[in-house]
Motif scaffolding. Sequence first.
Motif, PDB file in Angstrom:
ATOM      1  N   GLN A 101       0.828  -1.202   0.000  1.00  0.00           N
ATOM      2  CA  GLN A 101       0.000   0.000   0.000  1.00  0.00           C
ATOM      3  C   GLN A 101       0.864   1.254   0.000  1.00  0.00           C
ATOM      4  O   GLN A 101       0.558   2.243  -0.682  1.00  0.00           O
ATOM      5  CB  GLN A 101      -0.922  -0.007   1.223  1.00  0.00           C
ATOM      6  CG  GLN A 101      -1.863   1.178   1.298  1.00  0.00           C
ATOM      7  CD  GLN A 101      -2.835   1.212   0.131  1.00  0.00           C
ATOM      8  OE1 GLN A 101      -3.265   0.163  -0.351  1.00  0.00           O
ATOM      9  NE2 GLN A 101      -3.182   2.401  -0.323  1.00  0.00           N
ATOM     10  N   ARG A 102       1.971   1.217   0.741  1.00  0.00           N
ATOM     11  CA  ARG A 102       2.889   2.361   0.768  1.00  0.00           C
ATOM     12  C   ARG A 102       3.527   2.574  -0.599  1.00  0.00           C
ATOM     13  O   ARG A 102       3.647   3.711  -1.074  1.00  0.00           O
ATOM     14  CB  ARG A 102       3.961   2.113   1.833  1.00  0.00           C
ATOM     15  CG  ARG A 102       5.102   3.117   1.851  1.00  0.00           C
ATOM     16  CD  ARG A 102       5.973   2.899   3.075  1.00  0.00           C
ATOM     17  NE  ARG A 102       7.249   3.576   2.957  1.00  0.00           N
ATOM     18  CZ  ARG A 102       8.362   2.997   2.529  1.00  0.00           C
ATOM     19  NH1 ARG A 102       8.356   1.708   2.201  1.00  0.00           N
ATOM     20  NH2 ARG A 102       9.491   3.675   2.435  1.00  0.00           N
ATOM     21  N   ARG A 104       2.301   1.700  -3.540  1.00  0.00           N
ATOM     22  CA  ARG A 104       1.294   2.177  -4.480  1.00  0.00           C
ATOM     23  C   ARG A 104       0.959   3.649  -4.225  1.00  0.00           C
ATOM     24  O   ARG A 104       0.691   4.400  -5.163  1.00  0.00           O
ATOM     25  CB  ARG A 104       0.031   1.317  -4.375  1.00  0.00           C
ATOM     26  CG  ARG A 104       0.219  -0.092  -4.921  1.00  0.00           C
ATOM     27  CD  ARG A 104      -1.072  -0.896  -4.835  1.00  0.00           C
ATOM     28  NE  ARG A 104      -2.158  -0.222  -5.527  1.00  0.00           N
ATOM     29  CZ  ARG A 104      -2.340  -0.256  -6.841  1.00  0.00           C
ATOM     30  NH1 ARG A 104      -1.500  -0.933  -7.601  1.00  0.00           N
ATOM     31  NH2 ARG A 104      -3.353   0.370  -7.398  1.00  0.00           N
ATOM     32  N   THR A 105       0.977   4.060  -2.964  1.00  0.00           N
ATOM     33  CA  THR A 105       0.742   5.473  -2.657  1.00  0.00           C
ATOM     34  C   THR A 105       1.863   6.338  -3.220  1.00  0.00           C
ATOM     35  O   THR A 105       1.611   7.409  -3.797  1.00  0.00           O
ATOM     36  CB  THR A 105       0.627   5.671  -1.140  1.00  0.00           C
ATOM     37  OG1 THR A 105      -0.440   4.857  -0.632  1.00  0.00           O
ATOM     38  CG2 THR A 105       0.348   7.127  -0.801  1.00  0.00           C
ATOM     39  N   LEU A 109       1.484   9.296  -6.119  1.00  0.00           N
ATOM     40  CA  LEU A 109       1.983  10.658  -5.920  1.00  0.00           C
ATOM     41  C   LEU A 109       2.988  11.037  -7.003  1.00  0.00           C
ATOM     42  O   LEU A 109       2.964  12.166  -7.521  1.00  0.00           O
ATOM     43  CB  LEU A 109       2.629  10.776  -4.538  1.00  0.00           C
ATOM     44  CG  LEU A 109       1.682  10.832  -3.336  1.00  0.00           C
ATOM     45  CD1 LEU A 109       2.471  10.770  -2.038  1.00  0.00           C
ATOM     46  CD2 LEU A 109       0.832  12.096  -3.383  1.00  0.00           C
TER      47      LEU A 109
END
Length: 286
Positions: A101-102, A104-105, A109
Amino acid sequence: MRGLSRSFIVTLCLFLAACQVELYGNLSQREANEMIAVLARSGIEATREPVSEGIFRVMVAESEMAAAVEALAGAGLPAERFQSLGEIFPGDGLIVSPYEQRIRTMHALNQEIARTISTISGVRNARVHIVLPELDLRGQPMNQPSASILIHHEPGLDTEPLTTRVRMLVTNAVQGMDFRNVAVAFFDASHGLSGAMGTAAASGAPAGDTAPPDARPDTATGAGTPPKPAAASSAQTPSAETGETAPPLPFMTRIAPYIFWAAALAMAAGAGFLAWRQRVATRGAS
């Protein structure tokens, strides 16, 4: 006689077309156009043929095959293809780990900020690499985020005022980002690397990066002065003498005070419970 000449021309065209071979295939429209432009500057005739929707191939005469390969190799074409983070971590699984998840974030961005910077006048394209901090068991960031930006711009663009604006843009777009942790490099194809403006977190901030406490962007021009640096967390304390940032403390060291107070409260509760039981037993005996 005129009909014979036309037949000869048609036959010659068909013969030349039959002698063409595929130079490169499985190309996007942009890649195919770039190759044709490079070959045209080298005096080599090439054509672009569609293979399927969005997929093309470049054709050249068989006799010019070797020269075409050398011309494209000298121009760095075809460019090497890399997998993006979105392709490596598609996120189509039932369970998504915090690490995925990190990642993909960060990828989202990078894409959005690069798209925004690319809309600035004079900027041809931009690459953004943002590193978000890992979180501890309490969900708190272990360090500060950082960003590195590469901007490919048109010749003659004044990059000095653009540097501050880009760094402010990234600082305000990423939660917890420090202005000093944003590094920007401008690349001009005709002059080479024009400079890396900005400072990474590990090297400290230059003297010119210190902003006044009440720095605010100029609403008339869109420019602004750097914002006030955020206070460093207890897990990452900058050194005033060297300008370097201390590494995060070990996890057990950070939670040791909480363990101590939890044990003290447990002992106090246990002592109170024993005193209460003794008082109840004394009343029952009397």
